[in-house]
Write a protein that holds these residues in place. Structure first.
Motif, PDB file in Angstrom:
ATOM      1  N   SER A 167      15.982 -28.474  24.019  1.00  0.00           N
ATOM      2  CA  SER A 167      16.124 -27.984  22.662  1.00  0.00           C
ATOM      3  C   SER A 167      17.160 -26.860  22.691  1.00  0.00           C
ATOM      4  CB  SER A 167      14.773 -27.485  22.114  1.00  0.00           C
ATOM      5  OG  SER A 167      14.872 -27.109  20.756  1.00  0.00           O
ATOM      6  N   GLY A 168      17.294 -26.143  21.557  1.00  0.00           N
ATOM      7  CA  GLY A 168      18.079 -24.917  21.546  1.00  0.00           C
ATOM      8  C   GLY A 168      19.538 -25.044  21.175  1.00  0.00           C
ATOM      9  N   VAL A 169      20.058 -26.254  20.905  1.00  0.00           N
ATOM     10  CA  VAL A 169      21.441 -26.390  20.462  1.00  0.00           C
ATOM     11  C   VAL A 169      21.538 -26.027  18.982  1.00  0.00           C
ATOM     12  CG1 VAL A 169      23.246 -28.071  19.875  1.00  0.00           C
ATOM     13  CG2 VAL A 169      22.238 -28.070  22.160  1.00  0.00           C
ATOM     14  N   PHE A 170      22.540 -25.217  18.657  1.00  0.00           N
ATOM     15  CA  PHE A 170      22.901 -24.903  17.280  1.00  0.00           C
ATOM     16  C   PHE A 170      24.295 -25.460  17.033  1.00  0.00           C
ATOM     17  CE2 PHE A 170      19.577 -21.970  18.151  1.00  0.00           C
ATOM     18  CZ  PHE A 170      19.068 -21.486  16.951  1.00  0.00           C
ATOM     19  N   THR A 171      24.422 -26.323  16.037  1.00  0.00           N
ATOM     20  CA  THR A 171      25.732 -26.867  15.697  1.00  0.00           C
ATOM     21  C   THR A 171      25.690 -27.370  14.261  1.00  0.00           C
ATOM     22  OG1 THR A 171      27.535 -28.271  16.493  1.00  0.00           O
ATOM     23  CG2 THR A 171      25.321 -29.238  16.481  1.00  0.00           C
ATOM     24  N   ASN A 172      26.817 -27.895  13.770  1.00  0.00           N
ATOM     25  CA  ASN A 172      26.845 -28.404  12.401  1.00  0.00           C
ATOM     26  C   ASN A 172      26.767 -29.932  12.384  1.00  0.00           C
ATOM     27  OD1 ASN A 172      29.490 -29.340  12.934  1.00  0.00           O
ATOM     28  ND2 ASN A 172      30.409 -27.466  12.167  1.00  0.00           N
ATOM     29  N   LEU A 173      26.616 -30.474  11.191  1.00  0.00           N
ATOM     30  CA  LEU A 173      26.392 -31.908  11.067  1.00  0.00           C
ATOM     31  C   LEU A 173      27.634 -32.717  11.429  1.00  0.00           C
ATOM     32  CD1 LEU A 173      23.980 -33.668  10.277  1.00  0.00           C
ATOM     33  CD2 LEU A 173      24.928 -33.798   7.973  1.00  0.00           C
ATOM     34  N   ASP A 174      28.807 -32.147  11.188  1.00  0.00           N
ATOM     35  CA  ASP A 174      30.044 -32.836  11.569  1.00  0.00           C
ATOM     36  C   ASP A 174      30.085 -33.089  13.070  1.00  0.00           C
ATOM     37  OD1 ASP A 174      32.999 -33.617  10.977  1.00  0.00           O
ATOM     38  OD2 ASP A 174      33.155 -32.091  12.551  1.00  0.00           O
ATOM     39  N   THR A 175      29.651 -32.116  13.858  1.00  0.00           N
ATOM     40  CA  THR A 175      29.640 -32.289  15.307  1.00  0.00           C
ATOM     41  C   THR A 175      28.688 -33.411  15.713  1.00  0.00           C
ATOM     42  OG1 THR A 175      30.288 -30.012  15.779  1.00  0.00           O
ATOM     43  CG2 THR A 175      29.042 -31.159  17.491  1.00  0.00           C
ATOM     44  N   ILE A 176      27.526 -33.496  15.059  1.00  0.00           N
ATOM     45  CA  ILE A 176      26.586 -34.578  15.360  1.00  0.00           C
ATOM     46  C   ILE A 176      27.213 -35.923  15.031  1.00  0.00           C
ATOM     47  CG2 ILE A 176      24.319 -35.530  14.839  1.00  0.00           C
ATOM     48  CD1 ILE A 176      24.324 -32.859  16.415  1.00  0.00           C
ATOM     49  N   ALA A 177      27.904 -36.001  13.898  1.00  0.00           N
ATOM     50  CA  ALA A 177      28.560 -37.262  13.519  1.00  0.00           C
ATOM     51  C   ALA A 177      29.635 -37.645  14.523  1.00  0.00           C
ATOM     52  CB  ALA A 177      29.151 -37.135  12.117  1.00  0.00           C
ATOM     53  N   ARG A 178      30.398 -36.658  14.998  1.00  0.00           N
ATOM     54  CA  ARG A 178      31.455 -36.945  15.970  1.00  0.00           C
ATOM     55  C   ARG A 178      30.872 -37.393  17.307  1.00  0.00           C
ATOM     56  NH1 ARG A 178      36.696 -34.809  14.817  1.00  0.00           N
ATOM     57  NH2 ARG A 178      36.745 -33.947  12.699  1.00  0.00           N
ATOM     58  N   LEU A 179      29.814 -36.737  17.763  1.00  0.00           N
ATOM     59  CA  LEU A 179      29.188 -37.155  19.018  1.00  0.00           C
ATOM     60  C   LEU A 179      28.601 -38.557  18.878  1.00  0.00           C
ATOM     61  CD1 LEU A 179      28.492 -36.243  21.910  1.00  0.00           C
ATOM     62  CD2 LEU A 179      26.306 -35.394  21.016  1.00  0.00           C
ATOM     63  N   GLY A 180      28.002 -38.842  17.729  1.00  0.00           N
ATOM     64  CA  GLY A 180      27.490 -40.187  17.491  1.00  0.00           C
ATOM     65  C   GLY A 180      28.595 -41.228  17.488  1.00  0.00           C
ATOM     66  N   GLN A 181      29.748 -40.898  16.883  1.00  0.00           N
ATOM     67  CA  GLN A 181      30.884 -41.822  16.860  1.00  0.00           C
ATOM     68  C   GLN A 181      31.403 -42.070  18.269  1.00  0.00           C
ATOM     69  OE1 GLN A 181      32.095 -43.167  13.808  1.00  0.00           O
ATOM     70  NE2 GLN A 181      33.062 -44.611  15.227  1.00  0.00           N
ATOM     71  N   LEU A 182      31.411 -41.026  19.093  1.00  0.00           N
ATOM     72  CA  LEU A 182      31.852 -41.174  20.476  1.00  0.00           C
ATOM     73  C   LEU A 182      30.959 -42.162  21.217  1.00  0.00           C
ATOM     74  CD1 LEU A 182      33.734 -40.180  22.802  1.00  0.00           C
ATOM     75  CD2 LEU A 182      31.995 -38.419  23.265  1.00  0.00           C
ATOM     76  N   HIS A 183      29.645 -42.071  21.004  1.00  0.00           N
ATOM     77  CA  HIS A 183      28.735 -43.009  21.653  1.00  0.00           C
ATOM     78  C   HIS A 183      28.848 -44.402  21.045  1.00  0.00           C
ATOM     79  CE1 HIS A 183      26.947 -39.400  23.435  1.00  0.00           C
ATOM     80  NE2 HIS A 183      26.360 -40.208  24.288  1.00  0.00           N
ATOM     81  N   VAL A 200      27.413 -44.969  28.256  1.00  0.00           N
ATOM     82  CA  VAL A 200      26.765 -45.140  26.957  1.00  0.00           C
ATOM     83  C   VAL A 200      25.799 -46.309  27.009  1.00  0.00           C
ATOM     84  CG1 VAL A 200      27.159 -45.774  24.546  1.00  0.00           C
ATOM     85  CG2 VAL A 200      28.599 -44.040  25.632  1.00  0.00           C
ATOM     86  N   ASP A 201      26.200 -47.393  27.652  1.00  0.00           N
ATOM     87  CA  ASP A 201      25.330 -48.555  27.760  1.00  0.00           C
ATOM     88  C   ASP A 201      24.059 -48.218  28.528  1.00  0.00           C
ATOM     89  OD1 ASP A 201      24.847 -51.479  27.425  1.00  0.00           O
ATOM     90  OD2 ASP A 201      24.926 -51.442  29.617  1.00  0.00           O
ATOM     91  N   ALA A 202      24.189 -47.446  29.606  1.00  0.00           N
ATOM     92  CA  ALA A 202      23.012 -47.067  30.394  1.00  0.00           C
ATOM     93  C   ALA A 202      22.098 -46.136  29.600  1.00  0.00           C
ATOM     94  CB  ALA A 202      23.449 -46.402  31.695  1.00  0.00           C
ATOM     95  N   ALA A 203      22.687 -45.138  28.930  1.00  0.00           N
ATOM     96  CA  ALA A 203      21.895 -44.161  28.193  1.00  0.00           C
ATOM     97  C   ALA A 203      21.173 -44.794  27.019  1.00  0.00           C
ATOM     98  CB  ALA A 203      22.795 -43.023  27.718  1.00  0.00           C
ATOM     99  N   SER A 204      21.772 -45.832  26.426  1.00  0.00           N
ATOM    100  CA  SER A 204      21.204 -46.456  25.231  1.00  0.00           C
ATOM    101  C   SER A 204      20.480 -47.758  25.552  1.00  0.00           C
ATOM    102  CB  SER A 204      22.296 -46.707  24.193  1.00  0.00           C
ATOM    103  OG  SER A 204      23.320 -47.545  24.715  1.00  0.00           O
ATOM    104  N   SER A 205      20.111 -47.943  26.804  1.00  0.00           N
ATOM    105  CA  SER A 205      19.292 -49.079  27.227  1.00  0.00           C
ATOM    106  C   SER A 205      17.917 -48.580  27.630  1.00  0.00           C
ATOM    107  CB  SER A 205      19.945 -49.812  28.411  1.00  0.00           C
ATOM    108  OG  SER A 205      21.206 -50.333  28.055  1.00  0.00           O
TER     109      SER A 205
END
Length: 427
Positions: A167-183, A200-205
C-alpha cells in the motif's frame, strides 16, 4: 476510460481534481509487481530464489521449516502458505520490523499451495527488491517506467525502511491510466519496450487459484500482484481504486472511488460498458456531447445538499468538547468555531477549515457546512489526498461535537490516523 490507446471519457467529482495525487491503497501492489518484473529481467533475482537467500539476517534457528522453503514467487503471488492475513501477528511478533515478525509465523500449508490475501509477504518482497535495486522502488520505477510513459507525481510511504509495497502509493488517476495502458500494450510505449518481454503475460496469468473467495471477481485467480477478473485482469485497492485492463476490448479503465462494495463497481462495468464496446459501427454526437457536459460538471454533494440544510450563517464563536453519547474519531480532542471558520484540535496538531455552504479547499482538505433545523451545524470534510470523508456535527446547545467516518480509513496502510496528517502526501 481509454479505448484503442485514446482517452474516450474522463471526469472528476469536485472538489477532487485530475491533477491531485491521492492514496491508492492496495493498487500499490501492482507498482511492486512492475518493479519485480524489471529486476527479474535484469537478473538481480529469480522467482525461484529462496527468501532466505536475500534476507539471511532474518532467519535463525527458530525460523519455521516451511518458511525456509519460501520463494520469491510465493510472496509475489499470495501463496506464502498462510491461511489468512498476518499483518497484526507480524507487528506483534516484532513491532520494530514486521518483516522479521512475519518470518516467525508458521504457515498453515506448504508455500505455493494455498492462497491468502496477505500484506506482510508483499512488504517482504518490497524489502528484497529495494535491496537488490540499491535504491527505493519509487525511484527505480520513476527512472525506468514512470518517466518514459509520462506519468505524474508518484510518492510512496515507507514502512520499516522500505517503500510499503502492499500500500502507500500516492498518485493521480492519469498515472494509473498510463500504467494500465503500458500493461495492456504488453510493456510497450510509443514503440519502445519499457517492461520486459513476457512479464505482463506472467503477471496477468493465474499463479495462485483462489476460488474459495466469496465475491466472483475475487475468485478468478491471482497473478504477480494482479487480480484476474471475469473479464481481463486488474490492480485494485480498498474502497474502489481500480486499474482494469481488458485486452479483449483494447480498453483500460482507471477509477478512484470511495465505496464499500467494490464488486458492485465491477458488476456495473460488465453490465453497462462491455455491451457498449461490442459495436463500433455507429455513434451519437448528441449523446457524446451530453456525456462530456456531465463529466465536466461532476460534483460531490455538499453538506447542505446531503442533509437538506440551510446556509450556515452567523455561527457564533464557541468551543466544543467530545460528546459522551457517541464515539468520535479518537485523535480529535476539541473543536472551536470563530465566525465562519472551524479549528479541529488533535493530540499534537490542529488545522482550520472554512465554514461555507460550498466546497472550500484549503491545502488538501475540502469543507462544506450547513445549519440543520434543530440548530446543529454539520460539516463535511473531504480529505482529498485519500478517498475519505469525515462528517462532523456541532451541537451549540450542548457545546459538544461528534465526528463520524461513513467509511473508516484503513489506518496504517498508507493513511495516518491523525486528521492533520491526511492533509498532504507523506514525506
Amino acid at each position: 476510460i481509454q479505448r484503442h490507446g485514446t482517452r474516450i471519457a474522463e471526469g472528476y467529482w469536485a472538489p477532487h481534481t485530475g491533477d491531485r495525487s491521492r492514496l491508492v491503497y492496495s493498487l500499490s501492489k501492482s507498482f511492486t509487481g512492475t518493479a519485480l518484473g524489471l529486476l527479474v529481467a535484469d537478473g538481480r533475482l529469480s522467482l525461484d530464489d529462496l527468501v532466505s537467500d536475500h534476507l539471511p539476517e532474518l532467519f535463525d534457528d527458530a525460523t519455521p521449516d516451511a518458511i525456509r522453503r519460501l520463494r520469491i514467487r510465493h510472496i509475489a503471488s499470495m501463496s506464502s502458505g498462510h491461511a489468512a492475513e498476518t499483518m497484526l501477528d507480524a507487528a506483534l511478533a516484532d513491532p520494530d520490523d514486521p518483516v522479521r515478525g512475519f518470518l516467525t509465523i508458521p504457515p498453515a500449508a506448504e508455500p505455493g499451495t494455498l492462497f491468502a490475501y496477505n500484506q506482510p509477504p508483499v512488504l517482504t518482497l518490497a524489502r528484497i527488491l529495494q535491496r537488490r535495486a540499491g535504491e527505493r522502488l519509487v525511484d527505480l520505477l520513476r527512472r525506468r517506467v514512470l518517466d518514459p510513459i509520462g506519468a505524474g507525481e508518484v510518492r510512496w510511504r515507507q514502512l520499516a525502511g522500505s517503500d510499503m509495497g502492499f500500500s502507500g502509493v500516492f498518485t493521480n488517476l492519469d498515472t494509473i491510466a498510463r500504467l494500465g495502458q503500458l500493461h495492456l500494450d504488453d510493456g510497450m510505449w510509443d514503440g519502445s519496450r519499457i517492461l520486459p518481454e513476457g512479464w505482463v503475460d506472467a503477471a496477468s496469468s493465474i499463479q495462485t487459484p483462489n476460488g474459495a473467495w466469496d465475491q466472483v471477481d475475487w475468485q478468478q485467480g491471482y497473478g504477480f500482484q494482479f487480480w484476474m477478473s471475469r473479464h481481463g485482469d486488474r490492480g485494485d485497492g480498498a474502497f474502489g481504486q481500480f486499474m482494469v485492463i481488458l485486452p479483449e476490448h483494447d480498453t483500460v479503465i482507471a477509477m478512484f472511488s470511495c465505496t464499500g462494495d467494490m464488486q458492485a463497481v465491477l458488476d456495473a462495468m460488465w453490465e453497462h460498458l462491455l455491451p457498449a464496446f461490442g459495436d463500433e459501427s455507429h455513434g451519437c454526437d448528441v449523446a457524446d456531447e451530453e456525456l462530456a457536459a456531465r463529466l465536466a460538471a461532476l460534483t460531490l454533494p455538499t453538506a447542505a445538499e446531503r442533509l437538506d440544510g440551510a446556509v450556515p450563517a452567523d455561527i457564533a464563536a464557541a468551543r466544543f468538547r467530545r460528546s459522551d453519547a457517541e464515539a468520535s474519531h479518537f485523535t480529535v480532542i476539541g473543536i472551536e468555531t470563530d465566525g465562519r471558520r472551524m479549528t479541529i484540535h488533535e493530540e499534537e496538531a490542529s488545522f482550520t477549515v472554512a465554514l461555507t455552504e460550498h466546497w472550500t479547499v484549503d491545502d488538501s482538505i475540502a469543507a462544506s457546512a450547513t445549519r440543520l433545523d434543530d440548530g446543529r451545524i454539520a460539516v463535511d470534510l473531504s480529505f482529498l489526498a485519500t478517498p475519505h470523508r469525515l462528517e462532523v456535527e456541532l451541537d451549540p446547545a450542548a457545546a459538544t461535537f461528534v465526528a463520524r467516518w461513513p467509511l473508516m480509513p484503513l489506518f496504517g496502510v498508507g493513511a495516518d490516523h491523525r486528521l492533520a496528517a491526511l492533509r498532504s502526501l507523506p514525506d
